[in-house]
Write a protein that holds these residues in place. Structure first.
Motif, PDB file in Angstrom:
ATOM      1  N   GLU A 347     108.133 -11.916 -36.727  1.00 34.00           N
ATOM      2  CA  GLU A 347     108.613 -12.591 -35.521  1.00 34.00           C
ATOM      3  C   GLU A 347     108.461 -14.088 -35.678  1.00 34.00           C
ATOM      4  N   THR A 348     109.402 -14.809 -35.129  1.00 37.45           N
ATOM      5  CA  THR A 348     109.343 -16.266 -35.059  1.00 37.45           C
ATOM      6  C   THR A 348     108.447 -16.649 -33.883  1.00 37.45           C
ATOM      7  N   GLN A 351     110.145 -15.581 -30.750  1.00 39.13           N
ATOM      8  CA  GLN A 351     110.069 -14.139 -30.520  1.00 39.13           C
ATOM      9  C   GLN A 351     108.675 -13.721 -30.084  1.00 39.13           C
ATOM     10  N   LEU A 354     108.379 -14.384 -26.406  1.00 29.41           N
ATOM     11  CA  LEU A 354     109.029 -13.372 -25.580  1.00 29.41           C
ATOM     12  C   LEU A 354     108.218 -12.076 -25.551  1.00 29.41           C
ATOM     13  N   ARG A 355     107.591 -11.725 -26.677  1.00 29.29           N
ATOM     14  CA  ARG A 355     106.723 -10.541 -26.686  1.00 29.29           C
ATOM     15  C   ARG A 355     105.536 -10.748 -25.739  1.00 29.29           C
ATOM     16  N   SER A 393     117.668 -14.433 -23.888  1.00 25.13           N
ATOM     17  CA  SER A 393     116.247 -14.078 -23.925  1.00 25.13           C
ATOM     18  C   SER A 393     115.844 -13.311 -22.670  1.00 25.13           C
ATOM     19  N   LEU A 396     116.941  -9.848 -23.269  1.00 24.37           N
ATOM     20  CA  LEU A 396     116.056  -9.150 -24.200  1.00 24.37           C
ATOM     21  C   LEU A 396     114.805  -8.658 -23.485  1.00 24.37           C
ATOM     22  N   THR A 400     113.770  -4.732 -22.913  1.00 27.88           N
ATOM     23  CA  THR A 400     112.451  -4.249 -23.335  1.00 27.88           C
ATOM     24  C   THR A 400     111.789  -3.437 -22.226  1.00 27.88           C
ATOM     25  N   GLU A 425     118.211  -7.992 -32.334  1.00 24.64           N
ATOM     26  CA  GLU A 425     117.500  -8.253 -31.079  1.00 24.64           C
ATOM     27  C   GLU A 425     117.424  -6.989 -30.217  1.00 24.64           C
ATOM     28  N   ARG A 428     114.720  -4.909 -31.711  1.00 22.88           N
ATOM     29  CA  ARG A 428     113.398  -5.462 -31.405  1.00 22.88           C
ATOM     30  C   ARG A 428     112.981  -5.102 -29.970  1.00 22.88           C
TER      31      ARG A 428
END
Length: 499
Positions: A347-348, A351, A354-355, A393, A396, A400, A425, A428
């Motif tokens: 992950e960047t 990312q 966002l997690r 985002s 995303l 999730t 994405e 993920r």
């Protein structure tokens, strides 16, 4: 500006050229929660260009609005109130007289914002809501346009203030589109800021431009009705502006997305936008719901609060209101991390951020009927007043949370938005959602257990290890959800018992 008193309600009255508005926030915070918002379109700057003075009817409407807002201070319980006056008041010859009358009503000094300060505050407001903004901020008021470059989380240069607000141009052009065009062209001619930011994004602030964005959303049947960080391709914005410029009041009134009191200013606002796009060859247009007022609020935060991430703070605030145990986010973040290390999903920093937000928000849908939790969680994320997050985002995160409740199903709510995310994405979001689903089943949505367990992954296996004392909790449903996660990763699920 000094830091506001911590925890108290924070209010701002914006005495603008077109509107007078009161906004009240729950407190001065990095992710401000709006508790009250009221505006009166007074038109203080309506006759400024031709008379040099504030509009007489506008003065009385503005003072009447101010009387109400001051009365609301006690009613709402506003602990800290700032009143700021901008272009029309500072440029009018009777501006000082108006301020004296206004200060008699409010009982304290009103801040008269200079052109340079208005540009600074507008840019600061945009950056507080879009920290990675890179381009030009354009804040359109009734009597002026502020332009300032931003990049790397900071303002670049002092910016410029131009006398090309819709009310001012309407007064000067007297209904002539060609005269209005000439006024804007003259104001924009030779500006260095356009040369410096050729091809960059244009971040726009102002009610007139927000109305244009609503029209564009309606044309696309776009389901995320959140204006903040809504992106309009430059060609779309130019085409729409050209249509709006040539529509009369009767035709504009038939467009439901246009506020009735914005109708007369909208064609000029569209013209200014078209000319801005042309002058800087803007790549695209980004709508910012944050501007001058949020810049003022940011100024009143202490340095530690200013450094916080607006998305993470917004997620925490929502979790405090809706989740069973808001502290779960701090447990889920390290627990999910093994799946996202380099060499696996990886992950960047973006990312990982966002997690982090997803872990905080993972339980916000618990209180509705189980059949609707996935839909409710998605809707909450798609419509939440978050800052610091663009629409892909946001989607995303929403996806999730759908998978956290619904497993591998496909959310119908996304519909035409599916193209906003890449296959990587979407995958993920699925993996993180299935991981959160496993976590909440394992710990029965109760904090304290997850840190004692471990999720690991290798080339062939996704393993879940629990202490021996928790072995009875490894039941059929836990195994089923571990298997679903492992299959999504083309691996085998395995439970282990430790000491």
């Amino acid at each position: 500006m000094s830091a506001a008193k911590s925890g108290g309600r924070f209010g701002i009255v914006d005495l603008g050229s077109n509107s007078v508005r009161l906004v009240v926030y729950a407190s001065a915070a990095r992710s401000p929660v709006l508790v009250f918002n009221e505006k009166i379109l007074c038109g203080l700057g309506r006759s400024l260009a031709s008379t040099g003075r504030l509009d007489p009817k506008g003065i009385e409407r503005a003072l009447s609005a101010l009387q109400r807002f001051i009365a609301l201070r006690e009613q709402i319980g506003i602990d800290h109130l700032v009143i700021a006056a901008t272009a029309a008041v500072r440029d009018a010859e009777d501006g000082p007289e108006f301020l004296l009358r206004a200060e008699e009503i409010c009982g304290f000094k009103i801040t008269l914002v200079s052109g340079a300060e208005e540009a600074r505050l507008s840019a600061q407001g945009v950056l507080s809501g879009i920290p990675d903004a890179d381009g030009v901020v354009g804040d359109l008021g009734g009597a002026s346009l502020e332009l300032v470059g931003v990049s790397g989380g900071r303002r670049l240069g002092e910016g410029v203030t131009l006398p090309v607000g819709p009310l001012r141009i309407m007064d000067m052009a007297k209904g002539s589109l060609s005269d209005a065009t000439a006024i804007v062209d003259k104001a924009f001619k030779g500006l260095d800021i356009f040369k410096e930011f050729q091809g960059k994004r244009l971040y726009v602030v102002g009610g007139v431009w927000r109305n244009l964005a609503r029209i564009h959303m309606a044309q696309r049947n776009y389901p995320i009705h959140v204006l903040h960080e809504y992106v309009i391709p430059a060609k779309d914005a130019t085409d729409l502006a050209k249509v709006i410029e040539r529509l009369g009041p009767k035709s504009l009134s038939q467009i439901p997305e246009i506020s009735e009191r914005r109708i007369e200013a909208l064609p000029i606002g569209a013209l200014i936008l078209e000319k801005l796009i042309e002058a800087m060859r803007a790549k695209d247009i980004v709508i910012s719901a944050y501007g001058l007022r949020e810049g003022i609020l940011f100024d009143h935060l202490d340095k530690r609060e200013q450094l916080k991430d607006p998305l993470i703070e917004g997620a925490r605030d929502l979790a405090e209101r809706l989740a069973r145990f808001p502290q779960h986010g701090s447990e889920l973040l390290p627990w999910t991390a093994p799946l996202f290390v380099p060499g696996l999903l990886g992950e960047t920093p973006a990312q990982a951020r966002l997690r982090h937000a997803a872990c905080i928000l993972a339980d916000i849908g618990w209180y509705v009927h189980p059949d609707y939790r996935a839909h409710q969680s998605m809707t909450q994320i798609l419509l939440a007043p978050f800052a610091g997050i663009d629409h892909p985002s946001r989607l995303l995160l929403a996806r999730t949370l759908f998978h956290r409740h619904e497993g591998r199903g496909e959310p119908e709510l996304i519909g035409s938005l599916s193209g906003l995310l890449s296959d990587e994405e979407n995958f993920r979001a699925l993996i993180l959602g299935l991981t959160l689903r496993l976590a909440f089943t394992l710990c029965a949505a109760t904090p304290g257990m997850l840190p004692k367990t471990k999720l690991e992954i290798d080339a062939a296996t996704v393993s879940l290890t629990v202490p021996r004392r928790y072995e009875p909790l490894l039941g059929e449903v836990v195994q089923k959800r571990l298997t679903a996660l492992a299959r999504a990763l083309n691996r085998k699920g395995e439970t282990r018992v430790g000491k």
